[in-house]
Write a protein that holds these residues in place. Structure first.
Motif, mmCIF file in Angstrom:
data_model
loop_
_atom_site.group_PDB
_atom_site.id
_atom_site.type_symbol
_atom_site.label_atom_id
_atom_site.label_comp_id
_atom_site.label_asym_id
_atom_site.label_seq_id
_atom_site.Cartn_x
_atom_site.Cartn_y
_atom_site.Cartn_z
ATOM 1 N N SER A 142 0.826 -1.216 0.000
ATOM 2 C CA SER A 142 0.000 0.000 0.000
ATOM 3 C C SER A 142 0.859 1.265 0.000
ATOM 4 O O SER A 142 0.426 2.320 -0.488
ATOM 5 C CB SER A 142 -0.933 -0.001 1.215
ATOM 6 O OG SER A 142 -0.198 -0.082 2.419
ATOM 7 N N SER A 143 2.089 1.165 0.524
ATOM 8 C CA SER A 143 2.992 2.333 0.508
ATOM 9 C C SER A 143 3.388 2.720 -0.909
ATOM 10 O O SER A 143 3.789 3.867 -1.153
ATOM 11 C CB SER A 143 4.252 2.028 1.328
ATOM 12 O OG SER A 143 3.937 1.775 2.677
ATOM 13 N N SER A 144 3.295 1.784 -1.842
ATOM 14 C CA SER A 144 3.717 2.071 -3.218
ATOM 15 C C SER A 144 2.629 2.763 -4.041
ATOM 16 O O SER A 144 2.839 3.025 -5.224
ATOM 17 C CB SER A 144 4.130 0.769 -3.914
ATOM 18 O OG SER A 144 3.017 -0.089 -4.081
ATOM 19 N N PHE A 145 1.493 3.076 -3.410
ATOM 20 C CA PHE A 145 0.405 3.732 -4.140
ATOM 21 C C PHE A 145 0.040 5.100 -3.570
ATOM 22 O O PHE A 145 -0.964 5.679 -3.969
ATOM 23 C CB PHE A 145 -0.852 2.836 -4.132
ATOM 24 C CG PHE A 145 -0.694 1.558 -4.897
ATOM 25 C CD1 PHE A 145 -0.805 1.536 -6.290
ATOM 26 C CD2 PHE A 145 -0.403 0.373 -4.242
ATOM 27 C CE1 PHE A 145 -0.650 0.357 -6.996
ATOM 28 C CE2 PHE A 145 -0.250 -0.817 -4.948
ATOM 29 C CZ PHE A 145 -0.376 -0.821 -6.330
ATOM 30 N N ILE A 195 3.657 12.364 1.268
ATOM 31 C CA ILE A 195 4.474 11.757 2.306
ATOM 32 C C ILE A 195 3.650 11.341 3.520
ATOM 33 O O ILE A 195 3.969 10.355 4.193
ATOM 34 C CB ILE A 195 5.614 12.722 2.726
ATOM 35 C CG1 ILE A 195 6.715 11.985 3.515
ATOM 36 C CG2 ILE A 195 5.052 13.877 3.545
ATOM 37 C CD1 ILE A 195 7.509 11.034 2.703
ATOM 38 N N GLU A 196 2.554 12.060 3.804
ATOM 39 C CA GLU A 196 1.799 11.814 5.037
ATOM 40 C C GLU A 196 1.220 10.402 5.132
ATOM 41 O O GLU A 196 1.288 9.786 6.211
ATOM 42 C CB GLU A 196 0.690 12.859 5.207
ATOM 43 C CG GLU A 196 1.174 14.240 5.621
ATOM 44 C CD GLU A 196 1.754 15.026 4.450
ATOM 45 O OE1 GLU A 196 1.605 14.548 3.292
ATOM 46 O OE2 GLU A 196 2.347 16.094 4.679
ATOM 47 N N PRO A 197 0.612 9.843 4.064
ATOM 48 C CA PRO A 197 0.084 8.472 4.198
ATOM 49 C C PRO A 197 1.145 7.420 4.524
ATOM 50 O O PRO A 197 0.819 6.368 5.077
ATOM 51 C CB PRO A 197 -0.535 8.199 2.818
ATOM 52 C CG PRO A 197 -0.862 9.543 2.268
ATOM 53 C CD PRO A 197 0.236 10.422 2.773
ATOM 54 N N GLY A 215 5.228 3.449 8.173
ATOM 55 C CA GLY A 215 5.720 3.676 9.527
ATOM 56 C C GLY A 215 5.013 2.854 10.585
ATOM 57 O O GLY A 215 5.612 2.545 11.627
ATOM 58 N N ILE A 216 3.740 2.485 10.361
ATOM 59 C CA ILE A 216 2.975 1.759 11.384
ATOM 60 C C ILE A 216 2.601 0.351 10.923
ATOM 61 O O ILE A 216 2.971 -0.640 11.551
ATOM 62 C CB ILE A 216 1.715 2.553 11.791
ATOM 63 C CG1 ILE A 216 2.121 3.877 12.449
ATOM 64 C CG2 ILE A 216 0.853 1.720 12.742
ATOM 65 C CD1 ILE A 216 0.961 4.747 12.873
ATOM 66 N N LEU A 247 10.841 5.145 -6.748
ATOM 67 C CA LEU A 247 10.531 4.745 -5.383
ATOM 68 C C LEU A 247 9.418 3.702 -5.315
ATOM 69 O O LEU A 247 9.536 2.691 -4.617
ATOM 70 C CB LEU A 247 10.133 5.975 -4.557
ATOM 71 C CG LEU A 247 9.627 5.701 -3.139
ATOM 72 C CD1 LEU A 247 10.728 5.111 -2.261
ATOM 73 C CD2 LEU A 247 9.077 6.989 -2.510
ATOM 74 N N PHE A 248 8.331 3.932 -6.050
ATOM 75 C CA PHE A 248 7.153 3.072 -5.905
ATOM 76 C C PHE A 248 7.419 1.641 -6.375
ATOM 77 O O PHE A 248 7.030 0.674 -5.716
ATOM 78 C CB PHE A 248 5.975 3.675 -6.653
ATOM 79 C CG PHE A 248 5.572 5.033 -6.125
ATOM 80 C CD1 PHE A 248 5.411 5.230 -4.767
ATOM 81 C CD2 PHE A 248 5.366 6.106 -6.982
ATOM 82 C CE1 PHE A 248 5.046 6.468 -4.263
ATOM 83 C CE2 PHE A 248 5.003 7.343 -6.489
ATOM 84 C CZ PHE A 248 4.849 7.536 -5.132
ATOM 85 N N HIS A 249 8.086 1.493 -7.512
ATOM 86 C CA HIS A 249 8.404 0.147 -7.989
ATOM 87 C C HIS A 249 9.442 -0.526 -7.081
ATOM 88 O O HIS A 249 9.451 -1.756 -6.937
ATOM 89 C CB HIS A 249 8.912 0.187 -9.427
ATOM 90 C CG HIS A 249 7.832 0.463 -10.431
ATOM 91 N ND1 HIS A 249 6.798 -0.418 -10.662
ATOM 92 C CD2 HIS A 249 7.620 1.524 -11.255
ATOM 93 C CE1 HIS A 249 5.991 0.071 -11.591
ATOM 94 N NE2 HIS A 249 6.470 1.264 -11.967
ATOM 95 N N THR A 250 10.314 0.268 -6.454
ATOM 96 C CA THR A 250 11.273 -0.285 -5.501
ATOM 97 C C THR A 250 10.554 -0.907 -4.308
ATOM 98 O O THR A 250 10.898 -2.007 -3.859
ATOM 99 C CB THR A 250 12.235 0.808 -5.009
ATOM 100 O OG1 THR A 250 12.960 1.342 -6.122
ATOM 101 C CG2 THR A 250 13.221 0.252 -3.989
ATOM 102 N N LEU A 251 9.535 -0.210 -3.795
ATOM 103 C CA LEU A 251 8.748 -0.746 -2.684
ATOM 104 C C LEU A 251 8.038 -2.032 -3.089
ATOM 105 O O LEU A 251 7.896 -2.961 -2.280
ATOM 106 C CB LEU A 251 7.735 0.295 -2.207
ATOM 107 C CG LEU A 251 8.326 1.567 -1.580
ATOM 108 C CD1 LEU A 251 7.213 2.556 -1.241
ATOM 109 C CD2 LEU A 251 9.125 1.232 -0.325
#
Length: 515
Positions: free
Chosen positions: A156-159, A163-165, A171-172, A228-232
């Motif tokens: 979900s971090s890759s979508f 920065i806040e989400p 982070g959590i 960044l997103f594809h790396t995640l």
């Protein structure tokens, strides 16, 4: 050590002595525990007997191999994946700044630093909770569930579009999943190894050093080539393998009673620990804080760690600003990873020769060098000097990590060491979360990391000074316990003498009446 208070002293008699004398073969003390004598040994042995099962249980000896080697590799992958990604977050930090950065936002470094610091902090914050889940549901279920949650958080971090989400997804959610996957990987090793447990633990923890060496180069290549997103999304592969690894954590059947249950209930009981059917009596044992030396340790360690995670988050950004023309800047993180692995093996061996609580002085030494090296980072005007600083920092970082468990054994004893370490890791989460954002805020205000690194070196020096009091506190408490124990023994001897005298008088009286 906290004495056992589960039953009054008057209720302990011959039956307890018989139980203590017939400890099962699998209930040997955990590696690293110091020698115990007198009532402390009895208390520790009693707890081990109780934890090993009810009367009649016959725990099997660890096989020292077999399926355990696969479990070891799975645990090594877990250790490497979790802390390799966390320790390499400096590369992701730089990529996040490029992806989400804006010239109009003068607090972008501060905001971005929260992502990595929240992630590392949550891993430690969840440790006391994970220990309870592991006791109730077993290693396999807890690890599989954690890896699935970590996979979902990373994917979900890759979508995200800002920065806040990432505070929530990376982070959590991702960090909580990592925590739930990580701790069972250490617990399960004791099911398969006893004589080789030290060696196996060394191999497993070396996984984080190996991944810390290799991942920065992989992440730099991926972020430069695919973003960044594809790396995640590529990192999600690591979590998927971790998900599969959790299924290997099959505890051994520890008693004939459990074998019968397995035969009746099918395959399910062999996959998951029997402890899920017998929850611990005390989920959170706060009584360990009555041990003064442990309380001081639980204060000193978090106090020393306010600057600990700052280099892992901000070092790459500092190198990019200070040494723009240098190639392969990721080598600084690689140096920390290499010498951290060496330090774990080296000081892990040295600590075996340091008696009792004096082991704490090695931790004091590690904080001294970590603090000094943090302060020296801004002073390095040559890249080779920075590499030397990182090598020394990594060496003593490995020292700090490798001797935590032996010190915990010395302070609280084997029966309380699991929760003692769990509580400590939970306390460590606070400074490790707060430190990097403060360093980022200083960078945003001052335009460089110089002051941030100088300040990051102060908490380890203060925390190390606090730890110096522990041997004195521990020895003082031991003297009080020895004196109290000696008084109790004297009272017991007098009671026995009076009992013998009264019995003799009664016997003499009865004999006279018969005559």
């Amino acid at each position: 050590m906290v004495p056992s208070q589960e039953e009054p002293a008057a209720a302990r008699g011959t039956s307890e002595a018989q139980q203590l004398g017939s400890a099962p073969p699998g209930a040997a003390p955990l590696p690293g525990a110091g020698p115990l004598d007198g009532p402390e040994a009895a208390a520790a042995e009693k707890v081990e007997v109780e934890l090993s099962g009810s009367v009649g249980a016959e725990p099997l000896e660890p096989p020292e191999g077999g399926w355990g080697w696969l479990v070891m590799l799975a645990a090594m992958w877990c250790n490497g994946s979790v802390f390799g990604i966390q320790n390499s977050c400096g590369v992701l930090f730089v990529s996040m700044l490029k992806t989400f950065g804006s010239k109009d936002d003068d607090k972008m470094v501060f905001k971005t630093a929260w992502v990595g610091s929240l992630s590392m902090g949550m891993i430690f914050f969840c440790c006391p909770i994970v220990s309870v889940f592991t006791d109730i549901f077993g290693c396999s279920k807890t690890a599989v569930m954690g890896a699935a949650v970590g996979f979902a958080g990373l994917l979900s971090s890759s979508f995200v579009s800002s920065i806040e989400p990432l505070y929530l997804t990376y982070g959590i959610i991702f960090a909580c999943g990592c925590s739930f996957a990580y701790q069972p990987s250490l617990v399960i090793l004791g099911h398969y190894f006893k004589k080789r447990l030290g060696l196996v633990n060394g191999i497993v923890t070396a996984g984080s050093s190996i991944f810390t060496i290799l991942l920065p180069f992989l992440l730099r290549f991926l972020t430069d080539s695919v973003g960044l997103f594809h790396t995640l999304r590529v990192l999600c592969i690591f979590m998927f393998v971790l998900f599969l690894a959790g299924f290997t954590y099959r505890p051994l059947a520890s008693s004939a009673k459990e074998k019968d249950g397995t035969a009746k209930g099918g395959h399910r009981l062999s996959l998951f620990s029997r402890r899920k059917f017998s929850p611990p009596k005390k989920m959170f044992n706060f009584a360990i804080f009555k041990v003064t030396a442990y309380a001081v340790w639980a204060i000193g360690i978090p106090l020393a760690l306010f600057g600990y995670f700052v280099p892992y988050v901000h070092l790459m950004k500092h190198v990019n600003e200070r040494f723009k023309d240098e190639k392969n800047k990721e080598v600084v993180l690689m140096c920390i990873g290499i010498t951290s692995g060496v330090g774990r093996l080296l000081f892990g061996r040295i600590v075996d020769y340091v008696p009792g609580v004096k082991k704490i002085y090695l931790q004091v030494l590690s904080f001294l060098f970590i603090g000094l090296m943090s302060m020296m980072i801004p002073l390095c005007s040559v890249f080779a000097a920075l590499i030397a600083v990182c090598l020394i920092m990594g060496l003593f970082d490995g020292c700090f990590i490798s001797i935590m468990a032996p010190i915990a054994f010395e302070l609280v004893g084997a029966q309380d060491v699991s929760q003692a370490i769990g509580f400590l890791l939970g306390f460590m989460s606070i400074p490790m979360t707060v430190g990097p954002p403060i360093a980022g805020l200083l960078h945003d205000k001052l335009g460089s990391y110089d002051v941030a690194f100088y300040l990051a070196g102060i908490p380890p020096l203060i925390g190390g000074a606090v730890l110096c009091f522990i041997p004195w506190v521990h020895s003082k408490k031991q003297k009080e316990v020895t004196q109290a124990t000696g008084g109790e023994k004297m009272e017991k001897m007098l009671e026995n003498q009076n009992s013998v005298s009264s019995s003799a008088a009664i016997f003499k009286k009865e004999s006279d009446s018969v005559i």
